[in-house]
Design an enzyme around this catalytic site. Structure first.
Site, PDB file in Angstrom:
ATOM      1  N   GLY A 212      -7.353   5.477   4.569  1.00 15.18           N
ATOM      2  CA  GLY A 212      -6.716   6.373   3.613  1.00 15.18           C
ATOM      3  C   GLY A 212      -7.140   7.821   3.786  1.00 15.18           C
ATOM      4  O   GLY A 212      -8.266   8.115   4.198  1.00 15.18           O
TER       5      GLY A 212
ATOM      6  N   GLU B 136       0.811  -1.214   0.000  1.00 12.59           N
ATOM      7  CA  GLU B 136       0.000   0.000   0.000  1.00 12.59           C
ATOM      8  C   GLU B 136       0.852   1.275   0.000  1.00 12.59           C
ATOM      9  O   GLU B 136       0.335   2.362   0.293  1.00 12.59           O
ATOM     10  CB  GLU B 136      -0.950  -0.013   1.195  1.00 12.59           C
ATOM     11  CG  GLU B 136      -1.942  -1.170   1.154  1.00 12.59           C
ATOM     12  CD  GLU B 136      -2.851  -1.188   2.367  1.00 12.59           C
ATOM     13  OE1 GLU B 136      -3.727  -0.311   2.442  1.00 12.59           O
ATOM     14  OE2 GLU B 136      -2.679  -2.050   3.229  1.00 12.59           O
TER      15      GLU B 136
ATOM     16  N   ASP C 180     -15.850  -1.620   7.435  1.00 16.75           N
ATOM     17  CA  ASP C 180     -16.346  -2.049   6.127  1.00 16.75           C
ATOM     18  C   ASP C 180     -17.347  -3.187   6.290  1.00 16.75           C
ATOM     19  O   ASP C 180     -17.102  -4.127   7.059  1.00 16.75           O
ATOM     20  CB  ASP C 180     -15.188  -2.508   5.240  1.00 16.75           C
ATOM     21  CG  ASP C 180     -14.226  -1.366   4.917  1.00 16.75           C
ATOM     22  OD1 ASP C 180     -14.648  -0.204   4.980  1.00 16.75           O
ATOM     23  OD2 ASP C 180     -13.057  -1.644   4.607  1.00 16.75           O
TER      24      ASP C 180
ATOM     25  N   ASN D  76     -10.507  -0.845   9.724  1.00 14.68           N
ATOM     26  CA  ASN D  76      -9.251  -0.268   9.259  1.00 14.68           C
ATOM     27  C   ASN D  76      -8.842   0.825  10.241  1.00 14.68           C
ATOM     28  O   ASN D  76      -9.526   1.832  10.382  1.00 14.68           O
ATOM     29  CB  ASN D  76      -9.450   0.313   7.855  1.00 14.68           C
ATOM     30  CG  ASN D  76      -8.167   0.771   7.210  1.00 14.68           C
ATOM     31  OD1 ASN D  76      -7.238   1.207   7.884  1.00 14.68           O
ATOM     32  ND2 ASN D  76      -8.125   0.690   5.895  1.00 14.68           N
TER      33      ASN D  76
END
Length: 323
Positions: free
Chosen positions: A277, A18, A255, A273
């Site tokens: 991001g 990533e 999610d 997460n």
């Protein structure tokens, strides 16, 4: 809490799969902080990262790394030893949350609905299916849908899966096998102690994989999602409970898959997460913006919570020493 002008080291890059996303996140954060008048030191993580942080002497580190070793507790442990204040979750939370099986063990006993399944050796999938088809195979501790394969009766992986077929079994020794949940992709951001909104993700083709997440135009974001109120409330409740149960700090993103033929019983948390991001296409900034918080204010809010948590921890430590 109103932020004084700070020296912030933005930790980004690294060497995980990533890395490109992390560089975009870090650059966005750095520019936002500079626009607010803060001093910014950009650090593209390499093996000398401890030395570079020690030389920088920042007031706080904004951890914009994604994937190992920046999201799995490794860097967090290093910064703890160095006595640095840093954003997002700490060592123990990071170790658990990056591991999808450990996350289930931490959350399912507390009533958080997650898919079943089991961890299998990659070699096993060439002998027999670990679950009835359709099912999903994914790495145990990667993010951004890296290495996810959906195995169906009609798929071209073979039956059993061919050793020559391209998939995560060629890259990882162990995989998590889960039942495939038909339906819709939903996600909810948590900032501090507040669940924001629910976004539905509609990939233009295929499923919400790495390319769909980070290529402009490949996925439609419906924010807020056009879903029943009970599903919105359930997503926000589960996201916040998971955030608290795992001990997340700063921001997290939960999610989900939702089988819309099953009502709330068809809603399953896939993962949490701990360092979502912060790119122009990322979901947390998008939800924050929909709630009236622009990108620079979001970055400052994450740092403000970090400093408040550090202050509270220092107060507790001082009280403990005084006893």
């Amino acid at each position: 809490m109103s932020l004084p002008k700070l020296h912030v080291a933005v930790l980004m890059g690294g060497w995980s799969s990533e890395r490109p996303v992390s560089l975009m996140s870090g650059e966005g954060v750095a520019k936002a902080l500079a626009s607010k008048g803060h001093k910014v030191t950009r650090i593209d993580m390499d093996r000398e990262v401890a030395l570079r942080l020690a030389e920088a002497k920042p007031d706080v580190v904004f951890n914009a790394l994604h994937g190992a070793p920046g999201e799995d507790g490794t860097v967090q442990g290093m910064m703890d030893l160095m006595g640095l204040t840093y954003t997002h979750s700490g060592l123990a939370t990071s170790v658990i949350a990056i591991d999808k099986e450990l996350t289930k063990q931490a959350l399912v006993p507390h009533g958080i609905p997650m898919p079943g399944g089991r961890v299998v050796k990659s070699a096993e999938v060439h002998e027999r299916d670990p679950l009835p088809r359709p099912y999903v195979l994914k790495p145990v501790n990667e993010g951004s849908s890296v290495g996810v394969a959906i195995v169906t009766e009609e798929g071209n992986y073979g039956n059993p899966i061919s050793r020559d077929a391209t998939g995560p079994w060629q890259e990882f020794e162990e995989l998590l096998a889960e039942p495939y949940i038909r339906g819709r992709e939903l996600t909810t951001a948590v900032i501090g102690d507040r669940a924001l909104l629910v976004t539905e993700l509609k990939p233009k083709s295929g499923f919400y994989d790495f390319d769909a997440k980070y290529t402009d135009g490949m996925t439609e974001h419906v924010c807020p999602a056009d879903i029943p109120d009970e599903i919105t409330l359930a997503c926000k409740d589960i996201a916040l409970r998971a955030h608290r149960q795992l001990g997340c700090k700063g921001t997290s993103r939960a999610d989900f898959r939702w089988d819309d033929t099953q009502g709330v019983e068809g809603l399953f948390l896939l993962e949490v997460n701990t360092q979502p991001g912060m790119t122009p296409l990322s979901l947390v900034p998008e939800q924050a913006r929909a709630c009236g918080m622009d990108y620079p204010d979001l970055v400052e809010a994450i740092i403000a919570e970090t400093l408040a948590n550090a202050h509270e921890a220092n107060v507790r430590t001082a009280r403990g020493h005084a006893k």
